[in-house]
Design a protein around this motif. Structure first.
Motif, mmCIF file in Angstrom:
data_model
loop_
_atom_site.group_PDB
_atom_site.id
_atom_site.type_symbol
_atom_site.label_atom_id
_atom_site.label_comp_id
_atom_site.label_asym_id
_atom_site.label_seq_id
_atom_site.Cartn_x
_atom_site.Cartn_y
_atom_site.Cartn_z
ATOM 1 N N THR A 191 0.824 -1.206 0.000
ATOM 2 C CA THR A 191 0.000 0.000 0.000
ATOM 3 C C THR A 191 0.853 1.250 0.000
ATOM 4 O O THR A 191 0.635 2.175 -0.796
ATOM 5 N N PHE A 192 1.858 1.288 0.872
ATOM 6 C CA PHE A 192 2.687 2.492 0.969
ATOM 7 C C PHE A 192 3.686 2.604 -0.176
ATOM 8 O O PHE A 192 4.043 3.710 -0.584
ATOM 9 N N CYS A 193 4.148 1.461 -0.706
ATOM 10 C CA CYS A 193 5.060 1.516 -1.866
ATOM 11 C C CYS A 193 4.342 2.034 -3.112
ATOM 12 O O CYS A 193 4.990 2.485 -4.058
ATOM 13 N N ILE A 194 3.024 1.967 -3.119
ATOM 14 C CA ILE A 194 2.240 2.496 -4.243
ATOM 15 C C ILE A 194 1.741 3.915 -3.954
ATOM 16 O O ILE A 194 1.898 4.826 -4.778
ATOM 17 N N LEU A 195 1.175 4.118 -2.764
ATOM 18 C CA LEU A 195 0.507 5.397 -2.498
ATOM 19 C C LEU A 195 1.466 6.530 -2.149
ATOM 20 O O LEU A 195 1.190 7.690 -2.477
ATOM 21 N N ILE A 203 -4.106 13.651 5.418
ATOM 22 C CA ILE A 203 -5.054 12.887 6.237
ATOM 23 C C ILE A 203 -4.713 11.398 6.205
ATOM 24 O O ILE A 203 -4.752 10.703 7.229
ATOM 25 N N PHE A 204 -4.334 10.896 5.017
ATOM 26 C CA PHE A 204 -3.978 9.482 4.865
ATOM 27 C C PHE A 204 -2.798 9.114 5.761
ATOM 28 O O PHE A 204 -2.829 8.089 6.470
ATOM 29 N N PHE A 261 -2.916 6.318 8.778
ATOM 30 C CA PHE A 261 -2.476 4.958 8.428
ATOM 31 C C PHE A 261 -0.967 4.700 8.482
ATOM 32 O O PHE A 261 -0.557 3.547 8.370
ATOM 33 N N LEU A 262 -0.128 5.721 8.649
ATOM 34 C CA LEU A 262 1.316 5.476 8.657
ATOM 35 C C LEU A 262 1.841 5.365 10.078
ATOM 36 O O LEU A 262 1.744 6.316 10.852
ATOM 37 N N PRO A 263 2.408 4.218 10.457
ATOM 38 C CA PRO A 263 3.048 4.112 11.767
ATOM 39 C C PRO A 263 4.439 4.755 11.723
ATOM 40 O O PRO A 263 5.003 4.961 10.654
ATOM 41 N N GLU A 264 4.968 5.067 12.881
ATOM 42 C CA GLU A 264 6.321 5.630 12.939
ATOM 43 C C GLU A 264 7.350 4.511 12.800
ATOM 44 O O GLU A 264 7.224 3.458 13.427
ATOM 45 N N THR A 265 8.375 4.707 11.958
ATOM 46 C CA THR A 265 9.388 3.670 11.712
ATOM 47 C C THR A 265 10.778 4.107 12.172
ATOM 48 O O THR A 265 11.768 3.440 11.851
ATOM 49 N N ARG A 266 10.853 5.189 12.904
ATOM 50 C CA ARG A 266 12.145 5.690 13.387
ATOM 51 C C ARG A 266 12.807 4.670 14.317
ATOM 52 O O ARG A 266 12.177 4.116 15.217
ATOM 53 N N ASN A 267 14.099 4.416 14.073
ATOM 54 C CA ASN A 267 14.936 3.556 14.919
ATOM 55 C C ASN A 267 14.540 2.089 14.926
ATOM 56 O O ASN A 267 15.009 1.323 15.769
ATOM 57 N N VAL A 268 13.692 1.666 13.996
ATOM 58 C CA VAL A 268 13.305 0.260 13.910
ATOM 59 C C VAL A 268 14.211 -0.445 12.895
ATOM 60 O O VAL A 268 14.390 0.042 11.775
ATOM 61 N N GLN A 269 14.798 -1.576 13.276
ATOM 62 C CA GLN A 269 15.608 -2.344 12.328
ATOM 63 C C GLN A 269 14.727 -2.764 11.151
ATOM 64 O O GLN A 269 13.583 -3.186 11.342
#
Length: 511
Positions: free
Chosen positions: A284-288, A466-467, A471-479
């Motif tokens: 979804t995110f790689c497209i939107l 708004i999207f 719908f986007l979680p935070e990905t900071r500092n995640v391997q």
């Protein structure tokens, strides 16, 4: 930021290591792939506003531009399908190339894909610089597109795999920084060559310089540990991991990479696998994200800034200088993103940038509507032109610290190894498809929608902000190999990603 989930970096898996000079230099060299894309983005609009170039290749456009009989509609001065084909042909070529680049990046490695991208761009730049007819010009553009497609596929993935998690955002944004530097350098070159009879040849031909830099630089790069493991070179992968982390004991992280690679090998069809529920958020995110990135309207400014400013009553030299100013703002604002993305996270930058872009687009549309109306007849005073330039610069700054760099960073870091090449290829393909579409139809849209064009893009900025909020979680500092857990902790995606799936190993049905 209702609807979002932030992951505490203290709960994410962390590995030992330090930031080494080797990894910084390596990522800097790799990020030069962004120079190619940026230089082309900046050079194209300037060249298409140069009179000698238009006289030689697009005489009809030149005649329209010089038509002073009666009251010429300013919105439609540059509306010409062949002129937009010159610009947009690169991006449809990049779209096609991204699918071949996906296989190359996986089978031959990230650095080989970068080298091929530089080589394609080099030949294309030389063809454009020496072009004697429109056919030669378009063929050159197509080769440039192949170069852009290969680099945009391989460089963000390379940077995400090389970088430690705690500075992955900053190093990955090095790619966007190089894009902005390429745009600024191109604007400066256009400003200098616009006074020369064949200055357009210099502008187009100088694109060979960043291509040579990337080709030579990539020969000295090491490949990523992920890529080496993927191709069966485990000892070399462990040695490389020790080198980039600056410590000898990398066993835990190395085993994590090996496990991910083993899971990836079970996947016979990554394109089919990425459509499975387990990877629905990534797809979804790689497209939107690239879809929305292109519908911010940024390419209206970056492709056609000189043409746009000229259309709105700026003089020829003034329009090129305005492009230099916006290019400078682009570079400085990207530094803001580098300094803040790993400190404050991806989501807050997305949201702030979206709100600022929305305000600037509405203000720009209102100003143009008040001066030009529907007829397209009018001009700006000096003070009004400066105010318009301020709003455009504020728009560029917002994009440069939000949707610009994060549009490449987030898709490249959210995909696990078994779907990474397919995910990044999807990102590049969608990006290039809509870059092509906007480049192809912008001048016609400006002619027909007039000032409404800016409200058109503002509507998409509102939707995408708004999207992201929802719908986007935070990905900071995640391997990046632990990213699957992020989706399971999100209020919406937890209902879609199967709870019982193993984080790495897909079922046989998925393979």
């Amino acid at each position: 930021m209702a609807g979002g989930t932030f992951v505490d970096s203290g709960n994410a898996k962390q590995f030992d290591g330090k930031v080494t000079a080797f990894v910084l230099v390596t990522c800097f060299v790799a990020a030069m792939g962004g120079l190619l894309f940026g230089y082309d983005l900046g050079i194209t609009g300037g060249v298409t506003s140069m009179e000698p170039f238009l006289i030689k290749f697009f005489p009809r456009v030149y005649k329209q531009m010089k038509d002073d009989t009666g009251h010429r509609n300013q919105y439609c001065k540059f509306d010409n399908e062949l002129l937009t084909l010159f610009t947009s042909s690169l991006y449809i070529a990049a779209l096609v190339a991204s699918f071949f680049a996906s296989a190359t990046t996986r089978v031959l490695g990230r650095k080989s894909s970068m080298f091929m991208g530089g080589l394609f761009f080099l030949v294309g730049a030389l063809l454009n610089g020496f072009a004697i007819n429109i056919e030669m010009l378009i063929i050159g553009r197509i080769l440039l597109g192949f170069g852009v497609g290969y680099c945009n596929q391989s460089v963000p993935v390379y940077l995400s795999e090389m970088a430690p998690a705690n500075i992955r955002g900053a190093l990955n944004i090095g790619f966007q920084m190089m894009i902005t530097i390429g745009i600024l350098v191109a604007n400066l070159i256009n400003y200098g060559t616009s006074k020369l009879e064949n200055g357009w040849r210099i502008s187009l031909g100088v694109g060979a310089v960043p291509a040579i830099m990337l080709c030579v630089g990539s020969l000295f790069l090491g490949d990523t540990p992920n890529s080496l493991i993927e191709r069966g070179q485990r000892e070399a992968a462990k040695t490389m991991l020790q080198k980039i982390r600056g410590i000898e004991n990398v066993d835990e992280e190395f085993l994590d990479l090996v496990d991910a690679c083993e899971a990836a090998k079970e996947v016979q069809h990554p394109w089919r696998n990425i459509t499975q529920p387990k990877y629905r958020p990534q797809l979804t995110f790689c497209i939107l994200i690239p879809f929305f990135q292109q519908l911010t309207g940024i390419n209206v400014v970056m492709f056609y800034a000189p043409v746009l400013f000229k259309t709105l009553g700026f003089g020829s030299n003034a329009s090129l200088m305005s492009s230099v100013i916006t290019g400078g703002v682009n570079v400085v604002a990207t530094f803001v993103s580098i300094l803040t993305v790993d400190k404050f996270g991806r989501k807050i930058l997305f949201l702030e940038g979206g709100i600022q872009m929305l305000i600037c687009q509405i203000a720009t549309g209102v100003m143009i509507a008040m001066k030009f109306g529907v007829s397209g007849e009018g001009s700006f005073s000096s003070g009004e032109a400066n105010l318009l330039l301020f709003f455009i610069c504020a728009f560029v700054a917002a994009f440069a610290w939000s949707w610009g760099p994060l549009g490449w960073l987030v898709p490249s870091e959210i995909c696990s190894l078994e779907i990474r090449s397919a995910g990044q290829a999807s990102n590049v393909a969608v990006n290039m498809l809509f870059t092509f579409a906007i480049a192809q139809i912008f001048l016609a849209m400006l002619c027909h929608l007039k000032f409404g064009l800016f409200f058109f893009f503002a509507a998409f900025v509102l939707i995408m902000t708004i999207f992201v909020a929802l719908f986007l979680p935070e990905t900071r500092n995640v391997q990046i190999e632990e990213m699957q857990k992020v989706w399971r902790s999100h209020w919406f995606w937890t209902n879609i990603v199967p709870d019982a799936d193993d984080d790495r190993k897909p079922s046989k049905a998925q393979t």
